[in-house]
Write an enzyme that holds these catalytic residues in place. Structure first.
Site, PDB file in Angstrom:
ATOM      1  CG  ASN A   1       2.804 -57.375  61.141  1.00 41.90           C
ATOM      2  OD1 ASN A   1       3.189 -56.689  62.092  1.00 41.90           O
ATOM      3  ND2 ASN A   1       2.601 -56.858  59.941  1.00 41.90           N
TER       4      ASN A   1
ATOM      5  CE  LYS B   1      -1.191 -55.476  59.855  1.00 44.54           C
ATOM      6  NZ  LYS B   1      -1.620 -55.025  58.558  1.00 44.54           N
TER       7      LYS B   1
ATOM      8  CG  HIS C   1       4.393 -54.820  56.178  1.00 49.37           C
ATOM      9  ND1 HIS C   1       3.365 -53.964  55.887  1.00 49.37           N
ATOM     10  CD2 HIS C   1       3.823 -55.976  56.589  1.00 49.37           C
ATOM     11  CE1 HIS C   1       2.213 -54.590  56.111  1.00 49.37           C
ATOM     12  NE2 HIS C   1       2.466 -55.815  56.539  1.00 49.37           N
TER      13      HIS C   1
ATOM     14  CD  GLU D   1       0.306 -52.166  57.243  1.00 42.91           C
ATOM     15  OE1 GLU D   1       0.955 -52.312  58.294  1.00 42.91           O
ATOM     16  OE2 GLU D   1      -0.752 -52.797  57.004  1.00 42.91           O
TER      17      GLU D   1
ATOM     18  CD  GLU E   1       2.336 -59.477  54.107  1.00 44.73           C
ATOM     19  OE1 GLU E   1       1.619 -60.072  54.907  1.00 44.73           O
ATOM     20  OE2 GLU E   1       2.828 -58.364  54.330  1.00 44.73           O
TER      21      GLU E   1
ATOM     22  N   GLY F   1      -5.465 -56.648  55.020  1.00 45.13           N
ATOM     23  CA  GLY F   1      -6.521 -55.998  55.799  1.00 45.13           C
ATOM     24  C   GLY F   1      -7.840 -55.793  55.068  1.00 45.13           C
TER      25      GLY F   1
ATOM     26  CB  SER G   1      -7.340 -60.929  54.217  1.00 46.23           C
ATOM     27  OG  SER G   1      -7.412 -59.524  54.125  1.00 46.23           O
TER      28      SER G   1
HETATM   29  C1  PEP Z   1       0.155 -57.917  57.273  1.00 49.29           C
HETATM   30  O1  PEP Z   1       0.046 -56.773  57.665  1.00 49.29           O
HETATM   31  O2  PEP Z   1       1.272 -58.406  57.054  1.00 49.29           O
HETATM   32  C2  PEP Z   1      -1.062 -58.712  57.067  1.00 49.29           C
HETATM   33  C3  PEP Z   1      -0.971 -59.826  56.424  1.00 49.29           C
HETATM   34  O3  PEP Z   1      -2.212 -58.178  57.593  1.00 49.29           O
HETATM   35  P1  PEP Z   1      -3.666 -58.843  57.566  1.00 49.29           P
HETATM   36  O4  PEP Z   1      -3.526 -60.301  57.926  1.00 49.29           O
HETATM   37  O5  PEP Z   1      -4.438 -58.089  58.590  1.00 49.29           O
HETATM   38  O6  PEP Z   1      -4.190 -58.688  56.183  1.00 49.29           O
END
Ligand code: PEP
Length: 250
Positions: free
Chosen positions: A11, A13, A99, A101, A168, A174, A211
């Protein structure tokens, strides 16, 4: 060590421009190696790069998805949005929906449900994100939150075969923090059970996201029930992304 088939969803982003696209050459080389037999790599770049990714990956086994879509199945006066039919027209196969976000930016469960319905109608495979906030985790409400998101997001959905779940935890995205293996396993099994009961279908893939990096993958890979990873930050650095994939199978 695992030999189980795993998904690696990148992803990107709101990162990347036309110059960054060549940075995935090393991942393309990896996709031609033996390790790839057990893995599926899916790139989800921003809309502006979708077509370039589709063209670049045309003759490879790497697939492409979008990061979101509008819920309307028809074209319409929705300034700034893209629907799943447009994504499908680009020859993308996947779309991330729900997601955190985008939930933070206002996506409701009802809207997410409509997006999923529209994406399935347009023959896309949906990567449906669910996860709890830190407050909900502390209040021991994780399972209630997860089953609520699953039930509302998948209301009236028939075609569960074209849905992949990405678990998630929001506090993990993040932040550098990941759940303890025992908690993660418990939540992954819980999600699989909810789906099994709801759809009488046992094979839904459940990914973990939050992460994931080349260090913590050594612990995460021990959980065989995880069917792959949704990777944000680390997927934008091809060396890290490759390291994660290789270490999953070491
Ligand atoms: C995400 O945004 O789906 C994600 C898992 O981000 P990160 O790996 O940076 O935590």
């Amino acid at each position: 060590m695992t030999n189980k088939y795993k998904y690696f969803v990148a992803n990107w982003k709101m990162f990347g421009d036309i110059r960054t696209i060549n940075s995935i050459n090393s991942v393309i080389r990896l996709s031609k190696s033996k390790i790839f037999i057990n893995s599926k790599i899916i790139y989800c770049p921003p809309y502006t790069l979708l077509n370039s990714f589709v063209q670049k990956l045309k003759n490879t086994k790497i697939e492409v998805g979008a990061q979101n879509c509008h819920e309307s199945k028809d074209p319409g006066p929705f300034t700034g949005f893209v629907n799943s039919k447009m994504i499908k027209n680009l020859k993308c196969k996947y779309v991330i929906i729900g997601h955190s976000e985008n939930r933070t930016n206002g996506d409701t469960d009802n809207q997410i449900n409509k997006k999923i319905q529209s994406a399935l109608k347009n023959d896309l495979t949906v990567i449906f994100c669910i996860g709890e906030k830190i407050k909900e985790k502390k209040e021991k409400k994780t399972k209630r939150v997860l089953s609520g998101q699953l039930n509302k997001g998948l209301k009236n959905i028939k075609n569960i075969k074209n849905i992949i779940i990405a678990y998630e935890p929001i506090w993990s995205i993040g932040s550098g923090l990941i759940p303890k293996n025992i908690e993660l396993l418990d939540n992954i099994l819980f999600i699989k059970n909810v789906l099994k009961k709801k759809f009488k279908y046992k094979k839904t893939k459940v990914l973990y996201g939050g992460s994931v990096n080349p260090k913590n993958i050594k612990d995460l890979r021990k959980i065989n029930q995880i069917d792959g990873f949704l990777i944000g930050g680390a997927s934008q650095k091809p060396n890290k992304f490759i390291d994660i994939i290789k270490k999953t199978f070491k």
